[in-house]
Design a protein around this motif. Structure first.
Motif, PDB file in Angstrom:
ATOM      1  N   SER A 221      -8.676   4.266   0.575  1.00 26.60           N
ATOM      2  CA  SER A 221      -9.875   3.296  -0.239  1.00 26.60           C
ATOM      3  C   SER A 221      -9.295   2.377   0.149  1.00 26.60           C
ATOM      4  O   SER A 221     -10.666   2.157  -0.111  1.00 26.60           O
ATOM      5  CB  SER A 221      -9.065   3.865  -1.826  1.00 26.60           C
TER       6      SER A 221
ATOM      7  N   ASN B 294      -1.599  11.435  -1.339  1.00 27.78           N
ATOM      8  CA  ASN B 294      -1.630  10.249  -1.995  1.00 27.78           C
ATOM      9  C   ASN B 294      -1.462   8.783  -1.120  1.00 27.78           C
ATOM     10  O   ASN B 294      -2.653   7.552  -0.674  1.00 27.78           O
ATOM     11  CB  ASN B 294      -0.961   9.773  -3.025  1.00 27.78           C
TER      12      ASN B 294
ATOM     13  N   GLY C  70      -2.404  -2.332  -7.306  1.00 27.94           N
ATOM     14  CA  GLY C  70      -4.194  -1.864  -6.630  1.00 27.94           C
ATOM     15  C   GLY C  70      -4.491  -3.567  -6.810  1.00 27.94           C
ATOM     16  O   GLY C  70      -5.272  -3.681  -5.744  1.00 27.94           O
TER      17      GLY C  70
ATOM     18  N   SER D 184       2.109   1.386  -3.859  1.00 23.08           N
ATOM     19  CA  SER D 184       1.645   2.325  -4.347  1.00 23.08           C
ATOM     20  C   SER D 184       0.742   3.491  -4.313  1.00 23.08           C
ATOM     21  O   SER D 184       1.534   4.713  -5.172  1.00 23.08           O
ATOM     22  CB  SER D 184      -0.024   1.461  -3.937  1.00 23.08           C
ATOM     23  N   GLY D 185       1.270   3.746  -2.959  1.00 16.04           N
ATOM     24  CA  GLY D 185       1.029   5.119  -2.348  1.00 16.04           C
ATOM     25  C   GLY D 185       2.181   6.110  -2.831  1.00 16.04           C
ATOM     26  O   GLY D 185       1.609   7.538  -3.622  1.00 16.04           O
TER      27      GLY D 185
ATOM     28  N   LEU E 238       0.931  -1.381   0.245  1.00 18.16           N
ATOM     29  CA  LEU E 238      -0.024   0.300  -0.585  1.00 18.16           C
ATOM     30  C   LEU E 238       0.671   1.559   0.173  1.00 18.16           C
ATOM     31  O   LEU E 238       0.308   2.201  -0.378  1.00 18.16           O
ATOM     32  CB  LEU E 238      -1.095  -0.294   1.476  1.00 18.16           C
TER      33      LEU E 238
ATOM     34  N   SER F  24       1.185   1.390 -10.153  1.00 24.71           N
ATOM     35  CA  SER F  24      -0.068   1.587  -9.087  1.00 24.71           C
ATOM     36  C   SER F  24      -0.932   0.785  -9.385  1.00 24.71           C
ATOM     37  O   SER F  24      -1.943  -0.273  -8.735  1.00 24.71           O
ATOM     38  CB  SER F  24       0.207   2.813  -8.332  1.00 24.71           C
TER      39      SER F  24
ATOM     40  N   THR G 104      -4.943   6.668  -0.637  1.00 28.75           N
ATOM     41  CA  THR G 104      -4.520   4.720  -0.843  1.00 28.75           C
ATOM     42  C   THR G 104      -5.536   3.800   0.535  1.00 28.75           C
ATOM     43  O   THR G 104      -5.777   3.310   0.075  1.00 28.75           O
ATOM     44  CB  THR G 104      -3.177   4.918  -1.402  1.00 28.75           C
ATOM     45  N   TYR G 105      -4.951   4.994   1.176  1.00 27.46           N
ATOM     46  CA  TYR G 105      -5.180   4.223   2.813  1.00 27.46           C
ATOM     47  C   TYR G 105      -6.516   3.718   3.395  1.00 27.46           C
ATOM     48  O   TYR G 105      -7.521   2.995   2.714  1.00 27.46           O
ATOM     49  CB  TYR G 105      -4.871   4.350   3.788  1.00 27.46           C
TER      50      TYR G 105
END
Length: 224
Positions: A201, A194, A48, A21-22, A18, A44, A198-199
């Protein structure tokens, strides 16, 4: 609340991917960073899909699958659904741009539209990974949301939290831009925004999956 606390525990198991990705998923199309941002965005998306698949497997209590297998089973449906949602969101934003006469109103409207689309499609992605569908997942997800508004309130509040985070941290970003002529100094703030978004989401995705699992009329026994 048990739903959220359990979702946090599950998401935290994917914290390394995660965070990656962020960090690599920031959209900073300036100078040399433009190429890096495009590559990072594509990477990402891949990460994801892997995280979504692993979360789905965890929620269902299944054996862990290799990342390659998760991608193979889910990437087509994921891309199709995200394109449909993305194009719809952009179309609405373009209409707002035409009608808007204020830059502030436009910025707030864009964030509000994205948040609204996130709320409307709360159950769509989980159904994509649970049922291996794309168009049907969109219809089923929308129907399930409107039939289960009350149990979806915690998820809706989390989606609203993304809107607040983007607005507050966006203001910090604007202030930094006004105080510094070095645009690259904005990168750390973009990364923080981000990562937080992202977290949250993935937290919403996990909670939505946990809500869906007991509903046999929505959940079909397909392997993640």
């Amino acid at each position: 609340m048990e739903l959220i606390s359990r979702s946090i525990r599950i998401v935290n198991e994917q914290i390394s991917l995660l965070l990656l990705s962020g960090v690599i998923g920031i959209q900073f199309y300036y100078g040399a960073f433009a190429y890096i941002s495009v590559v990072g965005m594509l990477a990402s998306i891949v990460i994801g899909i892997i995280i979504y698949g692993q979360i789905t497997i965890k929620v269902r209590g299944e054996e862990v699958l290799p990342a390659k297998e998760i991608l193979k089973r889910n990437w087509v449906n994921y891309i199709v659904v995200m394109l449909i949602i993305g194009v719809s969101t952009l179309a609405i934003i373009q209409v707002i741009k035409i009608l808007s006469t204020s830059a502030v109103f436009l910025a707030l409207s864009q964030s509000a539209i994205k948040t609204l689309m996130s709320i409307i499609t709360i159950y769509v992605l989980p159904i994509v990974f649970l049922k291996k569908e794309h168009m049907l997942a969109i219809v089923t997800g929308l129907v399930f949301l409107f039939q289960n508004i009350r149990k979806s309130i915690p998820l809706i509040l989390l989606a609203g939290l993304i809107f607040i985070v983007e607005i507050l941290l966006g203001q910090i970003l604007v202030q930094q831009g006004q105080q510094s002529t070095n645009v690259y100094s904005l990168v750390p703030t973009l990364i923080v925004i981000n990562i937080v978004v992202t977290y949250i989401s993935f937290l919403i995705y996990t909670a939505a999956t946990l809500v869906l699992i007991p509903n046999s009329n929505v959940y079909v026994d397909q392997k993640a």
